[in-house]
Design an enzyme around this catalytic site. Structure first.
Site, short mmCIF file in Angstrom:
data_model
loop_
_atom_site.label_atom_id
_atom_site.label_comp_id
_atom_site.label_asym_id
_atom_site.label_seq_id
_atom_site.Cartn_x
_atom_site.Cartn_y
_atom_site.Cartn_z
N GLU A 1 -8.14 -3.41 -2.67
CA GLU A 1 -8.33 -2.68 -1.41
C GLU A 1 -8.11 -1.17 -1.58
O GLU A 1 -7.43 -0.54 -0.78
CB GLU A 1 -7.38 -3.23 -0.34
CG GLU A 1 -7.68 -4.69 -0.02
CD GLU A 1 -6.79 -5.25 1.11
OE1 GLU A 1 -7.33 -6.01 1.92
OE2 GLU A 1 -5.61 -4.93 1.14
N GLU B 1 -0.49 -11.87 11.00
CA GLU B 1 -1.68 -11.01 11.02
C GLU B 1 -2.91 -11.75 11.54
O GLU B 1 -3.70 -11.19 12.30
CB GLU B 1 -1.94 -10.49 9.60
CG GLU B 1 -3.24 -9.70 9.45
CD GLU B 1 -3.46 -9.18 8.03
OE1 GLU B 1 -2.58 -9.39 7.18
OE2 GLU B 1 -4.52 -8.58 7.79
N ASP C 1 -6.82 -14.88 2.19
CA ASP C 1 -5.91 -13.88 2.73
C ASP C 1 -5.18 -14.38 3.97
O ASP C 1 -5.43 -13.88 5.07
CB ASP C 1 -6.68 -12.59 3.06
CG ASP C 1 -5.76 -11.42 3.33
OD1 ASP C 1 -4.56 -11.54 3.06
OD2 ASP C 1 -6.26 -10.38 3.81
N TRP D 1 -15.76 -8.35 3.64
CA TRP D 1 -14.82 -8.11 4.74
C TRP D 1 -15.39 -8.62 6.07
O TRP D 1 -14.72 -8.50 7.09
CB TRP D 1 -14.52 -6.60 4.88
CG TRP D 1 -13.59 -6.08 3.82
CD1 TRP D 1 -12.84 -6.81 2.95
CD2 TRP D 1 -13.30 -4.70 3.52
NE1 TRP D 1 -12.11 -5.98 2.13
CE2 TRP D 1 -12.38 -4.68 2.45
CE3 TRP D 1 -13.74 -3.48 4.05
CZ2 TRP D 1 -11.87 -3.50 1.90
CZ3 TRP D 1 -13.24 -2.30 3.51
CH2 TRP D 1 -12.31 -2.31 2.44
N ASN E 1 0.89 -1.17 0.00
CA ASN E 1 0.00 0.00 0.00
C ASN E 1 0.92 1.21 0.00
O ASN E 1 1.23 1.78 1.04
CB ASN E 1 -0.91 -0.01 1.23
CG ASN E 1 -1.93 -1.14 1.16
OD1 ASN E 1 -2.47 -1.44 0.11
ND2 ASN E 1 -2.16 -1.79 2.29
#
Lengths: 717, 717
Positions: free
Chosen positions: B311, B413, B385, B563, B230
């Protein structure tokens, strides 16, 4: 090339037969001034004779900490662990304790009445036919402080034959203020994240917390405010109180209390109330219950620090109540538990005042006498905001019925972050030695802070911490000196900043006079140097808006006028400076007449108090314009000189710390040049005058400097 | 009590006469697996005989790094620095070099044609009548890798009498992906800030960068993407390229190239253009010029990593261009300089798809054959993911004309951040060993990744780094194993994760079998354990929304339906699970028929592929509901067992690392219990069935679990 040098260094070490320890013990600054490296062979025997054995009588966690520190320190300094005994068995024993913990110390009948609850006596003595050194105090923490002082004496190579040290802190509350957010961002932090690992607390207590406590105890710092004055109410919820309690458990043996910043609107945010009005009974009940809860979880909780009605923070003013009403409500809640409230005077109202720097005085002076006796008002050293130079705050000495504590900023928000070498000891000393004249000559700020001026017993000093997760704690090695100097001045506000610098340099680097003298000289000059290249002649607050990095005197738009540089310097084709004399805002009238006279006459404050014409003459005989250029240029030259000085120190410093300081000085010189060039380019656009002969023009035009942007500058609020 | 224990520990150390080194060398995990602590006395002589002398022939920075590492390693392991000579002078010399750098190695005529540009041979040999160990390679970096392997052999106590190791990496691009922002926040980082100190770069190069390079080189990791996928366009501006170049200078001797994440809209943000359309000539010119500029500043720049149209990131889709058109434009810009483009397949469109997990395949499968030959498509191991368990991504094996690189997430994560002990080697191995059946049985994902399946020469593996400024780098000691395992599997995707775990444990802690066996067993089981207490039976993505901390299967509102946890588990009074068979989204059809059959039949993926009724029977004979409860409970019990195992390891581990692991395991057990209780409470609200006999109800009601909030969870995007 540097990498090659590093590799060759490793190669040489290997050739010389120095083993892996040389790699493992890279001198990364983590040990601060508590390095305890081996004493030079020629002195070692004398110290070995003087410290043969550690005798700590007593078994409290604090006395165990004293014993552990003496073992650690003497092991490192003398090359072997000392004997640890229950009673002296030979000459050279170091006996530590209190009359209560140690029959031996009780029997010596030392004049401990002189040193109060936290002081200590270190004295050579005879007992049972043995020569010993006694470290005695009225409390365990006093004994711990004495143990640290004893180690400091060895680290600075003081003789131990006939020791007679009697010392005690002159200020009661000696606290760090961590502007640390719960997400570990540190507002105005330039040394990594917050050391408080809130996420893993309370289940995991980082061993670093213990080293933090050791470092602070070595200076006598006895408290810490864990969270930012721009506070979140979450820190007062039970899960976060449990986390704070875990920190308190680690700090307690080292004599440090935990305090919290309280958000004034917490009754709304976590209490489910509709108001935070200090006269509302439910609000008062909230705080009472919250205080009770805190003390159940942290029995020796120190109290609250509050930033109210300042920079958008909520406060009693939201309900048309005074700061005293707000502070007293909180003070009442903690009073039954022995807690205090530190209420910050750094306030300004939503409306733009005629002169921003007058506001704290205007708001707090009329409240003198209205605060409860467990409230202390925390005042920044100057009336504005930790600028490279400010006159002292006129509140000091102006509130006979209200104790004031000093707030110094140890983190260098306005002085080059962590990569500029600026020794703040000299800065702090200037503020403390300033004469308020409020009770005649000699009415120094130090006497306000230590309570002598008006006989206050609640006294304090706060230092906005520069501590973070960087391996060297402070972001740079020399910034460690600022933590150190703050702590030593909190202990004794009349101490000499030069003596402190020397003490620090000896412990941190070397006792070699060829190192100590030039480095201490460099430190002492460094504060005047930063003033020269940033804000000479009383200029102020011309840093980049928001992040405060680099020069931006041209900024004229911000959230409000008194956040902009142009508000402060007021440069125009006619002249420069803020008229704060009778002809202007008359801020000068907030001082005692003689103090005002001296401040206004001091050229260091020229543009702070006066509006002058570009061609007005300064004391040097040069015009204001020429003098500005000369000072800016001088600042840059002085940094260049600091670099040369440091290059000469290479033989005395390990490679890693030497390189880091050298690299940072190179950054400082580059940025000093930038400051000089940008400010000259900008002010010249008003003065329209040429530079004095021989002075180089700025490297770029003004538009270039204005175009620079720093979206990722660290430490934003 | 712990503090007391620590103090008493210090006391004992002092009593035992161990000096200050014991304090200074606190085992804080900084040394990773490159600890080089002294070999046990009973083995030391043999190793001293086998490594008497270091002979590195050649003087490139890389060969100097090899020599420095051998000196460091042997000094530590053998207790004294080895001799360093230009040529062997005795038995036991370790001779390192390439045929080009070393006449001696050239004369040995080793089969170096087998090991390619980065491999090495370590072989016992005779030369000039002396017994030596040769570490030979075709390139300096191959020799460096060999030197690290040689030290690893000693650290794991392998015999050195008759060595014959021939090894070479099976994958070409072995890179870390740092999701590190320019303000040092690490997205999904749980180990402090970014190690890249952008603010002080390029003027200050933290010595830690060198240690980072050493650790990576020890595994054969040969590149690193410095900034977050990102991305900010700022990282492509000249000041930031200079900073990246400074990092590249440190990494270069260790064989690591620097890559950057490129923001697709950079032509607009920093190029002053109105579009980033890949067909626009000005946009193409921008990237061409930018690539030229980058290679002027970083001559061996590796290339770009791009997250596009995912995203919220910009991408070619914004201009109705395909991923291939976007990737090829960038690839064309870097091609003249030998650079590559890693284009991520983790995409999803702005519109809600019928089944989120089908999207990467649907978008990229049709593009097969359209990418330039210096583009490689980077595919996450699973189609969703980085969940605790996912079937492999159906893209693997589905694009014969397009090389795919594996993207593993080393940072946890979705697997408990840094305080849960989960060994990902087992996870990575499961993905790599999965059989795609695309070219018949044995068409493993590993063979896609290493290029054998379709004969690709551009091959790669990326690991999303778990590295930060925490002293132990990875946030926990056992998370270091995940960095290690990633690196070793990137070198050889068919390596055994158990063997890697053992290798790591031996180097990191102890070679004692009483330690190695139980700890490796614990590591290998740990992945199944986290699946049990978080997402058993194919459940997925039911973590707290946004921060991904803790359970939140009830969340039904987020930025978009896919999500939310409820999108994935679809629990209702009738049953649970996502029907991805023909009767449902038919995602199963994206796999080769036999692979799909095997995946769908595997109970590990039950709720991933099937919608089932609460009372349907599982393989154990229990109902789905009962089996869920049993698995959740088992997960908690397994963590409790891990704690007991670790308690037994106390004699083998230094206090600081032992305590940290123990404290983290306590957190893990507490949170496993929370996961179990919250998920059972939630799913029971649909199943309406009692818990199986003997299974304790959740500690709190569902409302309690739903009420928990974590506003300061680390690592947010």
């Amino acid at each position: 090339m540097k990498l090659l040098a590093r590799l060759f260094g490793a190669f040489l070490i290997a050739l010389l037969g120095v083993g892996s320890a040389a790699y493992a013990q890279a001198d990364d600054g983590y040990d601060l001034w508590l390095r305890y490296r081996p004493i030079e062979a020629r002195y070692a025997d004398a110290y070995r004779t003087a410290a043969t054995e550690v005798v700590v009588q007593g078994s409290s966690p604090t006395l165990l900490a004293a014993r552990a520190e003496l073992n650690r320190g003497l092991s490192g300094l003398l090359g072997a662990a000392p004997l640890v005994s229950a009673a002296p068995t030979r000459d050279g024993a170091v006996v530590v304790g209190t009359p209560a913990s140690s029959p031996l110390i009780a029997s010596l009948r030392l004049p401990l009445d002189k040193v109060g609850p936290e002081g200590f006596i270190i004295r050579s003595a005879q007992t049972g036919g043995r020569r010993v050194t006694v470290v005695a105090a009225n409390s365990d923490v006093g004994a711990l402080y004495g143990a640290f002082r004893f180690l400091q004496m060895i680290q600075t190579r003081q003789p131990l034959e006939r020791v007679d040290v009697v010392d005690a802190p002159k200020v009661k509350i000696r606290v760090l203020n961590h502007w640390d957010n719960l997400d570990r961002h540190v507002e105005r932090g330039y040394s990594g994240q917050s050391i408080w690992d809130w996420w893993r607390l309370p289940d995991y207590k980082d061993p670093r917390y213990t080293d933090y406590a050791r470092a602070n105890a070595s200076l006598g710092i006895n408290g810490t405010v864990l969270n930012n004055v721009n506070a979140k109410a979450d820190s007062l919820t039970e899960p976060y109180l449990r986390k704070a309690a875990a920190v308190a458990d680690v700090l307690r043996p080292y004599g440090m209390k935990v305090y919290l910043s309280a958000r004034f609107s917490a009754p709304i945010e976590i209490g489910g109330l509709k108001t935070a009005d200090p006269q509302d009974p439910q609000v008062r009940a909230f705080w009472k219950a919250k205080a009770d809860e805190i003390y159940r979880i942290i029995p020796d909780f120190g109290g609250f620090l509050v930033k109210a009605n300042s920079e958008g923070q909520p406060g009693p003013g939201d309900y048309k109540r005074s700061h005293a009403e707000g502070a007293n409500m909180l003070a009442e809640a903690v009073a039954p538990h022995g807690g205090i409230v530190m209420w910050r005077a750094f306030v300004y109202s939503h409306e733009l005042p005629e002169d921003r720097i007058k506001q704290a005085y205007n708001e707090f002076k009329p409240l003198d006498g209205q605060f409860r006796d467990n409230v202390i008002v925390q005042v920044k050293n100057g009336p504005l905001d930790f600028q490279p130079r400010e006159p002292f705050s006129p509140l000091f000495g102006a509130t006979p019925k209200t104790p004031l504590m000093m707030e110094f900023q140890v983190t260098k928000e306005y002085l080059g972050f962590s990569t500029h070498l600026v020794y703040l000891g000299a800065y702090f000393e200037e503020a403390l030695k300033a004469d308020t004249w409020q009770k005649g000559k000699g009415s120094t700020v130090a006497k306000v802070v230590d309570g002598r001026m008006f006989g206050h017993r609640l006294t304090g000093m706060a230092g906005v911490a520069n501590i973070g997760t960087d391996r060297n704690w402070a972001g740079s090695i020399f910034d460690q000196a600022n933590w150190y100097a703050y702590g030593r001045l909190a202990w004794n506000p009349e101490a000499s900043s030069r003596a402190i610098a020397e003490e620090w340099a000896r412990q941190t680097f070397s006792n070699d006079p060829a190192f100590v003298t030039p480095v201490v000289d460099m430190m002492m000059k460094s504060r005047e140097t930063v003033v020269n290249y940033m804000t000479p002649l009383g200029l102020t607050h011309i840093m980049g808006t928001g992040h405060h990095y680099g020069p931006a005197p041209w900024v004229s738009e911000a959230g409000r006028a008194d956040w902009t540089p142009v508000y402060y310097h007021r440069a125009s084709p006619e002249g420069i400076g803020f008229d704060r004399m009778k002809t202007g805002s008359n801020a000068i009238a907030q001082y005692a007449p003689q103090a005002g006279k001296e401040l206004a006459a001091d050229e260091k404050n020229l543009l702070w108090f006066h509006r002058v014409k570009w061609d007005d003459k300064t004391q040097s005989g040069r015009t204001v314009w020429d003098e500005l250029v000369v000072r800016y240029t001088q600042g840059v030259q002085e940094v260049a000189q600091m670099r040369r000085t440091w290059e000469g120190m290479k033989p005395y410093v390990d490679a890693d710390r030497y390189e880091q300081v050298a690299d940072y000085l190179a950054i400082q010189e580059k940025e000093a040049q930038w400051w000089r060039d940008a400010c000259i380019a900008y002010f010249q656009s008003f003065s329209k005058r040429p530079l004095p002969a021989g002075y180089a023009p700025p490297a770029h035009d003004l538009e270039y400097y204005k175009s620079l942007e720093f979206p990722y500058a660290p430490g934003r609020g």
